[in-house]
Design a protein around this motif. Structure first.
Motif, PDB file in Angstrom:
ATOM      1  N   GLY A   1      -4.589 -18.477  17.152  1.00 15.85           N
ATOM      2  CA  GLY A   1      -5.769 -19.079  16.517  1.00 15.85           C
ATOM      3  C   GLY A   1      -5.939 -20.557  16.821  1.00 15.85           C
ATOM      4  O   GLY A   1      -6.854 -21.204  16.315  1.00 15.85           O
TER       5      GLY A   1
ATOM      6  N   THR B   1      -1.488 -13.823  29.037  1.00 14.73           N
ATOM      7  CA  THR B   1      -0.540 -12.700  28.964  1.00 14.73           C
ATOM      8  C   THR B   1      -0.975 -11.709  27.882  1.00 14.73           C
ATOM      9  O   THR B   1      -0.760 -10.508  28.022  1.00 14.73           O
ATOM     10  CB  THR B   1       0.905 -13.183  28.724  1.00 14.73           C
ATOM     11  OG1 THR B   1       0.896 -14.161  27.701  1.00 14.73           O
ATOM     12  CG2 THR B   1       1.508 -13.727  29.978  1.00 14.73           C
TER      13      THR B   1
ATOM     14  N   ARG C   1      -2.876  -6.297  26.671  1.00 10.97           N
ATOM     15  CA  ARG C   1      -3.913  -5.429  26.089  1.00 10.97           C
ATOM     16  C   ARG C   1      -4.504  -4.493  27.158  1.00 10.97           C
ATOM     17  O   ARG C   1      -4.842  -3.352  26.878  1.00 10.97           O
ATOM     18  CB  ARG C   1      -5.001  -6.262  25.401  1.00 10.97           C
ATOM     19  CG  ARG C   1      -4.561  -6.760  24.006  1.00 10.97           C
ATOM     20  CD  ARG C   1      -5.673  -7.499  23.281  1.00 10.97           C
ATOM     21  NE  ARG C   1      -5.971  -8.780  23.881  1.00 10.97           N
ATOM     22  CZ  ARG C   1      -5.350  -9.919  23.588  1.00 10.97           C
ATOM     23  NH1 ARG C   1      -4.401  -9.932  22.674  1.00 10.97           N
ATOM     24  NH2 ARG C   1      -5.665 -11.049  24.178  1.00 10.97           N
TER      25      ARG C   1
ATOM     26  N   ASN D   1       4.824  -8.734  16.661  1.00  9.22           N
ATOM     27  CA  ASN D   1       6.084  -9.141  17.309  1.00  9.22           C
ATOM     28  C   ASN D   1       5.856  -9.455  18.776  1.00  9.22           C
ATOM     29  O   ASN D   1       4.874  -9.019  19.368  1.00  9.22           O
ATOM     30  CB  ASN D   1       7.122  -8.035  17.184  1.00  9.22           C
ATOM     31  CG  ASN D   1       7.568  -7.868  15.752  1.00  9.22           C
ATOM     32  OD1 ASN D   1       7.772  -8.858  15.042  1.00  9.22           O
ATOM     33  ND2 ASN D   1       7.693  -6.626  15.304  1.00  9.22           N
ATOM     34  N   LEU D   2       6.803 -10.190  19.370  1.00  3.16           N
ATOM     35  CA  LEU D   2       6.692 -10.508  20.790  1.00  3.16           C
ATOM     36  C   LEU D   2       7.191  -9.338  21.630  1.00  3.16           C
ATOM     37  O   LEU D   2       8.014  -8.539  21.192  1.00  3.16           O
ATOM     38  CB  LEU D   2       7.533 -11.744  21.132  1.00  3.16           C
ATOM     39  CG  LEU D   2       7.114 -13.074  20.499  1.00  3.16           C
ATOM     40  CD1 LEU D   2       7.998 -14.210  21.030  1.00  3.16           C
ATOM     41  CD2 LEU D   2       5.653 -13.386  20.757  1.00  3.16           C
TER      42      LEU D   2
ATOM     43  N   ARG E   1      -9.162  -6.497  17.072  1.00  2.00           N
ATOM     44  CA  ARG E   1      -7.732  -6.532  17.392  1.00  2.00           C
ATOM     45  C   ARG E   1      -6.906  -6.115  16.186  1.00  2.00           C
ATOM     46  O   ARG E   1      -7.083  -6.626  15.084  1.00  2.00           O
ATOM     47  CB  ARG E   1      -7.332  -7.944  17.852  1.00  2.00           C
ATOM     48  CG  ARG E   1      -7.577  -8.165  19.323  1.00  2.00           C
ATOM     49  CD  ARG E   1      -7.281  -9.585  19.732  1.00  2.00           C
ATOM     50  NE  ARG E   1      -5.944 -10.041  19.383  1.00  2.00           N
ATOM     51  CZ  ARG E   1      -5.413 -11.149  19.868  1.00  2.00           C
ATOM     52  NH1 ARG E   1      -6.084 -11.884  20.728  1.00  2.00           N
ATOM     53  NH2 ARG E   1      -4.215 -11.526  19.502  1.00  2.00           N
TER      54      ARG E   1
HETATM   55  P1  ADP Z   1      -2.605 -15.013  20.000  1.00  2.00           P
HETATM   56  O1  ADP Z   1      -1.866 -16.157  20.598  1.00  2.00           O
HETATM   57  O2  ADP Z   1      -3.959 -15.388  19.494  1.00  2.00           O
HETATM   58  O3  ADP Z   1      -1.806 -14.264  18.988  1.00  2.00           O
HETATM   59  P2  ADP Z   1      -2.424 -13.520  22.542  1.00  2.00           P
HETATM   60  O4  ADP Z   1      -3.548 -12.715  23.056  1.00  2.00           O
HETATM   61  O5  ADP Z   1      -1.988 -14.704  23.331  1.00  2.00           O
HETATM   62  O6  ADP Z   1      -2.910 -13.921  21.093  1.00  2.00           O
HETATM   63  O7  ADP Z   1      -1.139 -12.584  22.328  1.00  2.00           O
HETATM   64  C1  ADP Z   1      -1.210 -11.410  21.555  1.00  2.00           C
HETATM   65  C2  ADP Z   1       0.166 -10.770  21.434  1.00  2.00           C
HETATM   66  O8  ADP Z   1       0.640 -10.386  22.749  1.00  2.00           O
HETATM   67  C3  ADP Z   1       1.280 -11.642  20.864  1.00  2.00           C
HETATM   68  O9  ADP Z   1       1.298 -11.669  19.458  1.00  2.00           O
HETATM   69  C4  ADP Z   1       2.523 -10.947  21.462  1.00  2.00           C
HETATM   70  O10 ADP Z   1       2.837  -9.784  20.752  1.00  2.00           O
HETATM   71  C5  ADP Z   1       2.064 -10.516  22.836  1.00  2.00           C
HETATM   72  N1  ADP Z   1       2.385 -11.544  23.873  1.00  2.00           N
HETATM   73  C6  ADP Z   1       1.488 -12.300  24.566  1.00  2.00           C
HETATM   74  N2  ADP Z   1       2.123 -13.141  25.414  1.00  2.00           N
HETATM   75  C7  ADP Z   1       3.455 -12.919  25.242  1.00  2.00           C
HETATM   76  C8  ADP Z   1       4.648 -13.475  25.798  1.00  2.00           C
HETATM   77  N3  ADP Z   1       4.602 -14.472  26.696  1.00  2.00           N
HETATM   78  N4  ADP Z   1       5.853 -13.003  25.374  1.00  2.00           N
HETATM   79  C9  ADP Z   1       5.926 -12.020  24.470  1.00  2.00           C
HETATM   80  N5  ADP Z   1       4.855 -11.451  23.900  1.00  2.00           N
HETATM   81  C10 ADP Z   1       3.624 -11.884  24.264  1.00  2.00           C
END
Ligand code: ADP
Length: 190
Positions: free
Chosen positions: A11, A32, A37, A58-59, A134
């Protein structure tokens, strides 16, 4: 070659500012989040695993992300003016990998950190959730994503501060004002 790592909490306006930077400086944009997505949209097994992680806020594991970045950098067109890395790195391990990968191709990057107050982040993401569709733009997941950001992503600021290529921007302002701050940094650097 001008590579920019655009960092900030969910955000904070990374996607919006990336759009402005692309238009003004003709850089390539690697989000990324968008790559992940797109993988989910294919309906693949990998996409399903990614979906489970993202929809909970989660990441995605570092090794899975490494493949995405390695593939992107190895296939950069010869006339590329540079890239905006939007959403990568998100952990210190990812920052270390990116530094090494860029070095391998004789490149480096500056890091621009969009700093935004938490209340405003939540407000923006809830608004976005009304139109984005989303799965991760709902209050519980938003709070979790912000906590993950504090725990795992914020430490990369110190990594880039230590490497002397860190720039902070006040992201609480209106979008054009934030872009003006970013432009001042880029114009000094390029
Ligand atoms: P925002 O930063 O608004 O949450 P993003 O579109 O950048 O949205 O990312 C959405 C989701 O994609 C993150 O919450 C994570 O789960 C995953 N993601 C994106 N980039 C990475 C990354 N470099 N490493 C791990 N997970 C990632």
């Amino acid at each position: 070659m001008l590579n920019i790592i655009l960092c900030g909490a969910p955000g904070s306006g990374k996607g919006t500012q990336s759009g402005f930077i692309v238009e003004h400086y003709g850089l390539q944009h690697l989000s990324t989040g968008d790559v992940l997505r797109a993988e989910i949209a294919t309906g693949s097994e990998l996409g399903k695993q990614i979906d489970t992680l993202i929809s909970k806020g989660n990441l995605v594991p570092d090794d899975m992300m490494y493949g995405v970045i390695e593939n992107y950098i190895a296939n950069l067109p010869a006339d590329c003016k540079g890239t905006i890395f939007d959403g990568y790195p998100r952990t210190v391990a990812q920052a270390e990998s990116l530094t090494k990968l860029l070095k391998k191709y004789n490149m480096d990057a500056i890091m621009i950190d969009l700093l935004v107050d938490e209340q405003l982040l939540i407000q923006r993401l809830i608004e976005r959730g009304k139109v984005s569709g989303r799965a991760d733009d709902n209050l519980n997941t938003i709070r979790h994503r912000i906590a993950v950001y504090h725990q795992q992503t914020e430490p990369i600021a110190h990594y880039y501060l230590h490497h002397g290529n860190y720039y902070a921007v006040n992201g609480n302002h209106m979008m054009p004002d934030v872009f003006l701050q970013i432009k001042r940094i880029i114009d000094r650097e390029k």
